[in-house]
Design an enzyme around this catalytic site. Structure first.
Site, PDB file in Angstrom:
ATOM      1  N   CYS A  82       0.872  -1.251   0.093  1.00 28.32           N
ATOM      2  CA  CYS A  82       0.067  -0.076  -0.083  1.00 28.32           C
ATOM      3  C   CYS A  82       0.864   1.075  -0.085  1.00 28.32           C
ATOM      4  O   CYS A  82       1.435   1.568  -1.056  1.00 28.32           O
ATOM      5  CB  CYS A  82      -0.886   0.110   1.250  1.00 28.32           C
ATOM      6  SG  CYS A  82      -2.234   0.991   1.019  1.00 28.32           S
ATOM      7  N   HIS A 178      -2.889  -5.468   1.631  1.00 30.00           N
ATOM      8  CA  HIS A 178      -2.196  -5.680   2.964  1.00 30.00           C
ATOM      9  C   HIS A 178      -1.925  -7.026   3.382  1.00 30.00           C
ATOM     10  O   HIS A 178      -2.867  -7.586   4.471  1.00 30.00           O
ATOM     11  CB  HIS A 178      -2.783  -4.846   4.045  1.00 30.00           C
ATOM     12  CG  HIS A 178      -2.861  -3.352   3.915  1.00 30.00           C
ATOM     13  ND1 HIS A 178      -1.630  -2.677   4.645  1.00 30.00           N
ATOM     14  CD2 HIS A 178      -3.770  -2.438   3.442  1.00 30.00           C
ATOM     15  CE1 HIS A 178      -1.820  -1.352   4.096  1.00 30.00           C
ATOM     16  NE2 HIS A 178      -3.123  -1.215   3.608  1.00 30.00           N
ATOM     17  N   GLU A 180      -0.152  -8.336   5.341  1.00 24.74           N
ATOM     18  CA  GLU A 180       0.479  -8.539   6.614  1.00 24.74           C
ATOM     19  C   GLU A 180      -0.781  -8.575   7.522  1.00 24.74           C
ATOM     20  O   GLU A 180      -0.554  -9.012   8.842  1.00 24.74           O
ATOM     21  CB  GLU A 180       1.296  -7.447   6.893  1.00 24.74           C
ATOM     22  CG  GLU A 180       0.678  -5.996   7.056  1.00 24.74           C
ATOM     23  CD  GLU A 180       0.430  -5.228   5.609  1.00 24.74           C
ATOM     24  OE1 GLU A 180       0.337  -5.834   4.706  1.00 24.74           O
ATOM     25  OE2 GLU A 180       0.282  -4.067   5.628  1.00 24.74           O
TER      26      GLU A 180
HETATM   27  N1  GLN Z   1      -3.251   6.364   1.188  1.00 27.49           N
HETATM   28  C1  GLN Z   1      -2.108   5.955   2.009  1.00 27.49           C
HETATM   29  C2  GLN Z   1      -0.847   6.905   1.213  1.00 27.49           C
HETATM   30  O1  GLN Z   1      -1.028   7.576   0.622  1.00 27.49           O
HETATM   31  C3  GLN Z   1      -1.940   4.436   1.720  1.00 27.49           C
HETATM   32  C4  GLN Z   1      -2.847   3.669   2.783  1.00 27.49           C
HETATM   33  C5  GLN Z   1      -2.402   2.589   3.233  1.00 27.49           C
HETATM   34  O2  GLN Z   1      -1.291   1.924   3.285  1.00 27.49           O
HETATM   35  N2  GLN Z   1      -3.328   1.667   3.724  1.00 27.49           N
HETATM   36  O3  GLN Z   1       0.119   6.401   1.698  1.00 27.49           O
END
Ligand code: GLN
EC number: 4.3.3.6
Length: 199
Positions: A82, A178, A180
């Site tokens: 992410c 994710h 994890e």
């Molecule tokens: N929107 C977040 C960002 O810009 C990422 C979100 C996440 O890691 N769950 O980093």
């Protein structure tokens, strides 16, 4: 010398603990990375989920930005989930306000749109096919990015709703979701195998 690979998890912000547990379960020696000397000591690095703009700011504050770019350029294996996917990109769209924007580290030749799914729906989950894994992965997306362009050396590993959400270029992996936090360790195992092969 230990037979286990040592994999660092960037511990400036985000869900570091979940990645440490997942890497440990996948058979790696998992350690936190907060400073230059920590980074120098690891075979590979995970950049966790969290907020890419905050992590970018802290990478500068902790003087890790240039050393991290240098290690990636030298071929260090890495995995980002992410926010980590966003940072591993070579180009970021909707990167955030000037002066506080997420910075691309250039680990993978790809263009990532930050918060891409987040503009439609904040969070969703579903089972998706993942290249190289024989059963689908339960993918949790939280204000997730998607990948809008990949370079010729980049392999697409998964898509969701028609968008690219997992990629690999050599020993660098990234997922918009994710693994994890689901207890399914297969993506971390794939990364640990990648680090072992790269050693
Ligand atoms: N929107 C977040 C960002 O810009 C990422 C979100 C996440 O890691 N769950 O980093």
């Amino acid at each position: 010398m230990s037979a286990r690979v040592t994999i660092g998890v960037l511990a400036l912000q985000g869900d570091t603990r979940e990645h440490l547990a997942a890497l440990d379960a996948a058979g790696a020696e998992a350690v936190t990375v907060r400073r230059r000397s920590d980074l120098d000591a690891v075979d590979a690095l995970v950049i966790p989920g969290g907020e890419s703009t905050t992590m970018s700011h802290l990478l500068r504050e902790f003087e890790l930005l240039d050393p991290l770019r240098a290690r990636l350029a030298a071929g260090m294996p890495a995995y980002g989930s992410c926010a980590g996917m966003i940072l591993l990109a070579s180009e970021i769209l909707d990167a955030g306000a000037e002066g506080r924007a997420a910075v691309p580290l250039g680990g993978i030749d790809m263009t990532v749109r930050r918060n891409a799914f987040g503009r439609q729906v904040d969070s969703f989950e579903g089972d998706i096919e993942f290249e190289g894994l024989d059963a689908p992965v339960h993918a949790v997306f939280i204000r997730a990015p998607w990948v809008e362009r990949v370079g010729p050396g980049v392999q697409v590993l998964a898509r969701a709703a028609g968008h690219i959400v997992a990629v690999r270029q050599g020993a660098v992996l990234a997922t918009a979701f994710h693994p994890e936090i689901t207890g399914d360790r297969r993506v971390h195992e794939l990364f640990v195998d990648t680090v072992i092969s790269a050693r």
